[in-house]
Design a protein around this motif. Structure first.
Motif, mmCIF file in Angstrom:
data_model
loop_
_atom_site.group_PDB
_atom_site.id
_atom_site.type_symbol
_atom_site.label_atom_id
_atom_site.label_comp_id
_atom_site.label_asym_id
_atom_site.label_seq_id
_atom_site.Cartn_x
_atom_site.Cartn_y
_atom_site.Cartn_z
ATOM 1 N N LEU A 21 0.808 -1.221 0.000
ATOM 2 C CA LEU A 21 0.000 0.000 0.000
ATOM 3 C C LEU A 21 0.846 1.280 0.000
ATOM 4 N N ARG A 36 -8.363 7.144 5.493
ATOM 5 C CA ARG A 36 -8.935 5.881 5.940
ATOM 6 C C ARG A 36 -9.184 5.906 7.449
ATOM 7 N N TRP A 58 -10.056 -0.467 2.056
ATOM 8 C CA TRP A 58 -8.967 -0.436 1.094
ATOM 9 C C TRP A 58 -9.409 -0.933 -0.274
#
Length: 225
Positions: A21, A36, A58
Motif C-alpha cells: 500500500l 482511511r 482499502w
C-alpha cells in the motif's frame, strides 16, 4: 440470533498492514492512510459509509478510487460530482496535488465533513462547494468531471456536460454493468456533446478487483440520433 463473529469481522480489513500500500500510493500515502483513519473513526457514525464497509475500505473504496487516477491529468481543474464521503475526490486530491480538486456535494452535513477532512489532511488543493451540478453551471468549468456511485450514465452526461470545457473528460467509476449503462445512454451522450464512451478495467494491487472506468470526451458536437 446474531453471530458475534460478524461484529468482530467488521473491525478487520484484510489489507491492513499490507506492505504494497505505501509503495502504491507513494507521496500520497500519508494523506490516504489518514483519510482511511478518519473514515474508520467517523464514517459510520456520520452516515457516510455502512458498518460493513469498514472491513473493506482499502479494496472496495480507496483502491477502487485510486485506480481511476491514471485517467486524470496531473494539473488543471477536476470536479468530483456528488462527492459524498470523499470517494474518489479526496483520494484524487491526495494523488494529484498539482490539480485543483472541487468537491461538489449538495448535502450540508457531507460538505461539512469534506471541509474537515481537507483541513485535517492539509489538502490545500481542495475546494468544497455545496450544490448540484445544475447550481454551478456557468460558474465552474473543469478539465475533468469524476463520479462514483452517483447516477446512471444518461444523467451523468446531462449533469457533467455543462461543467466541462470542450475537450474535457467525464471519468465515471462504475460497477459490473458499466457497458450496459454506456450502451443504454448512447443517444443521451451524443445529444449532450460527448464522443462515444469507452469502458476500461483499471488495476491497482494484485488480488484486488479492477475498477471499471467509463471515459467520455466532451467534443462539443451535439449529435441527434
Amino acid at each position: 440470533m446474531t453471530d458475534a463473529r460478524d461484529d468482530a469481522a467488521v473491525e478487520h480489513d484484510p489489507l491492513d498492514g499490507d506492505d504494497r500500500l505505501p509503495e502504491y500510493f507513494g507521496e500520497a500515502w500519508q494523506a490516504v492512510d489518514g483519510f482511511r483513519t478518519l473514515l474508520m473513526r467517523e464514517g459510520v457514525l456520520r452516515g457516510l459509509i455502512g458498518p460493513r464497509e469498514v472491513e473493506r475500505l482499502w479494496a472496495r473504496h480507496l483502491l477502487n478510487s485510486a485506480a481511476a487516477v491514471q485517467f486524470l491529468p496531473d494539473d488543471g481543474r477536476i470536479i468530483d460530482l456528488g462527492s459524498g464521503a470523499g470517494l474518489p475526490g479526496i483520494v484524487v486530491a491526495a494523488m494529484r496535488p498539482r490539480a485543483e480538486v472541487v468537491l461538489l456535494e449538495p448535502m450540508e452535513r457531507r460538505t461539512t465533513w469534506l471541509t474537515e477532512v481537507a483541513a485535517e489532511l492539509s489538502l490545500a488543493n481542495v475546494t468544497v462547494l455545496r450544490g448540484r451540478a445544475q447550481d454551478v453551471e456557468g460558474e465552474v468549468v473543469a478539465d475533468v468531471v469524476t463520479s462514483r456511485a452517483v447516477a446512471s450514465m444518461d444523467k451523468l452526461y446531462r449533469w457533467s456536460g455543462p461543467l466541462l470545457r470542450v475537450g474535457g473528460d467525464l471519468v465515471a467509476l462504475k460497477g459490473e454493468r458499466a457497458q450496459e449503462e454506456v450502451d443504454a445512454a448512447v443517444k443521451v451522450g451524443a445529444r449532450s456533446g460527448f464522443s462515444p464512451a469507452s469502458v476500461a478495467l483499471a488495476a491497482s494491487l494484485a488480488g484486488v478487483e479492477p475498477t471499471r472506468v467509463v471515459r467520455a470526451t466532451r467534443d462539443g458536437v451535439a449529435r441527434v440520433r
